[in-house]
Design a protein around this motif. Structure first.
Motif, PDB file in Angstrom:
ATOM      1  N   MET A 141       0.683  -1.243  -0.040  1.00 16.59           N
ATOM      2  CA  MET A 141      -0.327  -0.115  -0.072  1.00 16.59           C
ATOM      3  C   MET A 141       1.043   1.029  -0.527  1.00 16.59           C
ATOM      4  N   LYS A 142       0.159   2.347  -0.155  1.00 18.93           N
ATOM      5  CA  LYS A 142       1.207   3.675  -0.210  1.00 18.93           C
ATOM      6  C   LYS A 142       0.557   4.280   1.837  1.00 18.93           C
ATOM      7  N   GLY A 143       2.164   4.151   1.959  1.00 23.43           N
ATOM      8  CA  GLY A 143       1.691   4.366   3.332  1.00 23.43           C
ATOM      9  C   GLY A 143       1.808   3.548   4.725  1.00 23.43           C
ATOM     10  N   SER A 144       1.191   3.052   5.602  1.00 25.16           N
ATOM     11  CA  SER A 144       0.992   2.540   6.949  1.00 25.16           C
ATOM     12  C   SER A 144      -0.769   2.479   6.961  1.00 25.16           C
ATOM     13  N   PRO A 145      -1.294   0.756   7.793  1.00 26.01           N
ATOM     14  CA  PRO A 145      -2.336   0.686   8.205  1.00 26.01           C
ATOM     15  C   PRO A 145      -2.394   2.707   9.196  1.00 26.01           C
ATOM     16  N   ILE A 159     -11.490  -1.966   5.362  1.00 25.83           N
ATOM     17  CA  ILE A 159     -12.031  -3.230   4.243  1.00 25.83           C
ATOM     18  C   ILE A 159     -11.548  -4.045   5.377  1.00 25.83           C
ATOM     19  N   LEU A 160     -10.597  -4.082   5.697  1.00 26.81           N
ATOM     20  CA  LEU A 160      -9.777  -5.447   6.776  1.00 26.81           C
ATOM     21  C   LEU A 160      -9.810  -5.560   7.857  1.00 26.81           C
ATOM     22  N   LYS A 161     -10.248  -4.120   8.704  1.00 27.12           N
ATOM     23  CA  LYS A 161     -10.641  -3.619   9.652  1.00 27.12           C
ATOM     24  C   LYS A 161     -11.918  -4.369   9.868  1.00 27.12           C
ATOM     25  N   ASP A 162     -12.442  -4.077   9.438  1.00 28.21           N
ATOM     26  CA  ASP A 162     -13.893  -4.323   9.237  1.00 28.21           C
ATOM     27  C   ASP A 162     -14.700  -5.451   9.500  1.00 28.21           C
ATOM     28  N   ASN A 164     -12.019  -7.755  10.481  1.00 32.11           N
ATOM     29  CA  ASN A 164     -11.218  -8.534  10.747  1.00 32.11           C
ATOM     30  C   ASN A 164     -10.024  -9.297  11.065  1.00 32.11           C
ATOM     31  N   VAL A 165      -9.709  -9.380   9.984  1.00 36.61           N
ATOM     32  CA  VAL A 165      -8.282  -9.798   8.571  1.00 36.61           C
ATOM     33  C   VAL A 165      -7.038  -8.991   8.962  1.00 36.61           C
ATOM     34  N   GLN A 166      -6.370 -10.545   9.611  1.00 38.75           N
ATOM     35  CA  GLN A 166      -4.255 -10.138   9.513  1.00 38.75           C
ATOM     36  C   GLN A 166      -3.827 -10.377   8.568  1.00 38.75           C
ATOM     37  N   TYR A 167      -3.144  -8.903   8.614  1.00 38.48           N
ATOM     38  CA  TYR A 167      -2.202  -9.250   8.025  1.00 38.48           C
ATOM     39  C   TYR A 167      -1.063  -8.431   8.047  1.00 38.48           C
ATOM     40  N   SER A 168      -0.410  -8.196   7.373  1.00 39.60           N
ATOM     41  CA  SER A 168       1.149  -7.152   7.652  1.00 39.60           C
ATOM     42  C   SER A 168       1.562  -6.141   6.767  1.00 39.60           C
ATOM     43  N   SER A 169       2.092  -5.347   6.180  1.00 42.41           N
ATOM     44  CA  SER A 169       1.430  -4.379   5.275  1.00 42.41           C
ATOM     45  C   SER A 169       2.894  -4.211   4.829  1.00 42.41           C
ATOM     46  N   PHE A 170       3.071  -3.546   3.661  1.00 45.60           N
ATOM     47  CA  PHE A 170       4.226  -2.511   2.820  1.00 45.60           C
ATOM     48  C   PHE A 170       4.234  -1.201   2.131  1.00 45.60           C
ATOM     49  N   ASP A 171       4.849  -0.626   3.092  1.00 49.27           N
ATOM     50  CA  ASP A 171       4.700   0.908   2.241  1.00 49.27           C
ATOM     51  C   ASP A 171       5.484   0.877   0.820  1.00 49.27           C
ATOM     52  N   ILE A 172       4.918   1.334  -0.410  1.00 55.32           N
ATOM     53  CA  ILE A 172       5.334   0.918  -1.680  1.00 55.32           C
ATOM     54  C   ILE A 172       6.455   2.279  -1.572  1.00 55.32           C
ATOM     55  N   LEU A 173       5.914   3.545  -1.246  1.00 50.33           N
ATOM     56  CA  LEU A 173       6.382   4.354  -0.845  1.00 50.33           C
ATOM     57  C   LEU A 173       7.676   4.492  -0.282  1.00 50.33           C
ATOM     58  N   SER A 174       8.469   3.457  -0.271  1.00 47.87           N
ATOM     59  CA  SER A 174       9.428   3.438   0.570  1.00 47.87           C
ATOM     60  C   SER A 174      10.297   3.120   0.293  1.00 47.87           C
ATOM     61  N   GLU A 217     -14.879 -13.872   3.503  1.00 44.95           N
ATOM     62  CA  GLU A 217     -14.065 -14.566   4.935  1.00 44.95           C
ATOM     63  C   GLU A 217     -13.115 -15.705   4.418  1.00 44.95           C
ATOM     64  N   ASN A 218     -14.029 -16.451   3.209  1.00 44.57           N
ATOM     65  CA  ASN A 218     -12.713 -17.670   2.588  1.00 44.57           C
ATOM     66  C   ASN A 218     -12.046 -17.372   2.609  1.00 44.57           C
ATOM     67  N   THR A 219     -11.471 -16.419   2.227  1.00 43.34           N
ATOM     68  CA  THR A 219     -10.097 -16.033   1.365  1.00 43.34           C
ATOM     69  C   THR A 219      -9.100 -15.396   2.457  1.00 43.34           C
ATOM     70  N   PHE A 220      -9.076 -14.645   3.670  1.00 43.04           N
ATOM     71  CA  PHE A 220      -8.418 -14.167   4.248  1.00 43.04           C
ATOM     72  C   PHE A 220      -8.642 -14.821   5.604  1.00 43.04           C
ATOM     73  N   PRO A 221      -7.094 -14.963   6.462  1.00 46.35           N
ATOM     74  CA  PRO A 221      -6.871 -15.063   7.637  1.00 46.35           C
ATOM     75  C   PRO A 221      -7.165 -14.131   8.146  1.00 46.35           C
ATOM     76  N   LYS A 222      -7.908 -15.065   8.985  1.00 50.59           N
ATOM     77  CA  LYS A 222      -9.267 -14.988  10.300  1.00 50.59           C
ATOM     78  C   LYS A 222      -8.006 -13.435  11.815  1.00 50.59           C
ATOM     79  N   THR A 223      -8.913 -12.565  12.453  1.00 51.46           N
ATOM     80  CA  THR A 223      -7.930 -12.368  14.065  1.00 51.46           C
ATOM     81  C   THR A 223      -8.646 -13.048  14.626  1.00 51.46           C
TER      82      THR A 223
END
Lengths: 326, 86
Positions: A141-145, A159-162, A164-174, A217-223
């Motif tokens: 993504m651009k920036g951070s969560p 959307i991911l927060k709503d 409860n998806v568990q994820y990590s992110s990478f800032d492509i602007l960096s 729900e089926n696609t993403f790992p959930k917290t």
């Protein structure tokens, strides 16, 4: 000094790039009102003394919107790096050490042997593969969560927060190398990009459609937080008994006694063996503020332990309590 | 030349057999180009979302270099009829 100048118009900017196409050009998008920009201009001035063959350009971001918009400059300071008239890297923010490092790395060398080109590309592909597999779900993504820096990145985080998806992110602007490399690697030209188990799922539009179709729900790992897990367990049956052992084999005196009482009521109930799950054992003590086992729940509410059950039995209230009456 | 809704529409019709294209220019004034497209094509039949979006992305590869924000929705003619019926 000759290699440190201003660009006050699109024409000047293009001319500078053209005239300096054989070596590195660093462009600082700045604003007079931002103190970090003044500091970074000072850093640039020092770098210009050390790197005579690199062109350093100051460009007031708001004064030359054609250039700022073309390169998606959304904050100051931002640095772009050009060679051969093409943008080759980017640095967002006032990071003097990183700026120095990039000028040094990008300014030196250049062409190199024909075969040498293969090595960096192989390294890049390995790196990209490592990055997309860095977590079960990776968001580029651009920036951070905490500080998304474009509307699409902001939307996808919500959307991911709503959900409860568990994820990590990478800032492509960096990292411009990752930003450009991943587009080629995944044959996907835009950001944000989201990956699950190293597979590209897509961008914001696809994630939105997954929400609409109910497939997200089926696609993403959930917290699954411990609290949610406990809540789920105590509601697993209308009557839930958390004990040591199970119906066939109680492993402590209190659990054995409460089983006997429960069986005599004729009311249906389910059990959970806390000896099998230390997390539940300790978590439930905190969740229900009750320090001992067995623990009896009816419709998700704690009734109590053996002593309370005995009292209810003596008072003739036990069966109605278990049925959820009163 | 700058990207126009008409150019996008023509390319999608010519290259991926789109039978219906809605192109909305969502560019804020003085900002970089932004577009939102709805594409209906029989060529999307039997294809997952990722494949469909890639077809559109590849068709507009040159234009996407100049587009700041691009949104898309891809439907088969059957899905399109169903959606219109709602």
């Amino acid at each position: 000094m000759a290699n440190f100048t201003d660009a006050a118009s699109l024409q000047q900017f293009d001319e500078l790039l053209k005239n300096n196409s054989k070596s590195l050009t660093v462009v600082h998008f700045h604003a007079p009102w931002a103190p970090q920009c003044s500091q970074m201009n000072d850093v640039m001035a020092e770098l210009a003394k050390e790197h005579k063959h690199t062109m350093f350009v100051k460009l007031e971001a708001e004064a030359v919107p054609e250039v700022s918009e073309k390169y998606e400059i959304t904050s100051v300071p931002t640095f772009l790096f050009f060679k051969g008239g093409e943008k080759i890297d980017r640095l967002d923010g006032a990071h003097a050490p990183e700026l120095t490092n990039k000028v040094q790395r990008l300014g030196s060398g250049g062409g190199g042997a024909v075969g040498a080109g293969d090595v960096p590309k192989e390294d890049l592909n390995q790196r990209l593969k490592r990055l997309i597999n860095a977590a079960p779900c990776m968001l580029f993504m651009k920036g951070s969560p905490q500080e998304p820096r474009c509307g699409f990145s902001r939307q996808i985080i919500q959307i991911l927060k709503d959900h409860n998806v568990q994820y990590s992110s990478f800032d492509i602007l960096s990292d411009e190398e990752v930003r450009q490399g991943l587009k080629t690697y995944s044959n996907w030209p835009t950001y944000p990009q989201v990956y699950v188990s190293g597979e590209l799922i897509g961008g914001l539009d696809i994630v939105k459609e997954l929400v609409e179709s109910g497939e997200l729900e089926n696609t993403f790992p959930k917290t699954v937080s411990l609290e949610n897990r406990l809540k789920s367990l105590i509601n697993k049956s209308p009557v839930m008994l958390f004990m040591k052992g199970n119906k066939e084999a109680a492993k402590c005196g209190f659990s054995r006694q409460i089983l006997e009482i429960m069986n005599n009521t004729g009311v249906e109930y389910d059990t959970f063996d806390i000896l099998e799950d230390e997390e539940v054992r300790q978590g439930l003590k905190t969740y229900s503020n009750w320090p001992t086992f067995p623990q009896l729940y009816v419709k998700g509410d704690l009734i109590g332990g053996l002593d309370i059950v005995k009292e209810l039995l003596e008072g003739g209230e036990l069966v109605s309590v278990l049925k959820g009456e009163n | 030349m700058s990207v126009t809704p008409d150019l996008i529409r023509k390319k999608l019709i010519a290259e991926i057999g789109a039978i219906h294209v809605d192109v909305e220019d969502t560019s804020p004034s003085r900002c970089a180009a932004s577009f939102k497209v709805l594409v209906v094509s029989p060529q999307f039949e039997g294809k997952q979302l990722l494949q469909r979006h890639r077809m559109v992305n590849n068709c507009l590869a040159q234009e996407l270099k100049e587009i700041h924000a691009f949104e898309q929705k891809t439907l088969t003619p059957e899905q399109w009829e169903k959606q219109k019926a709602q």
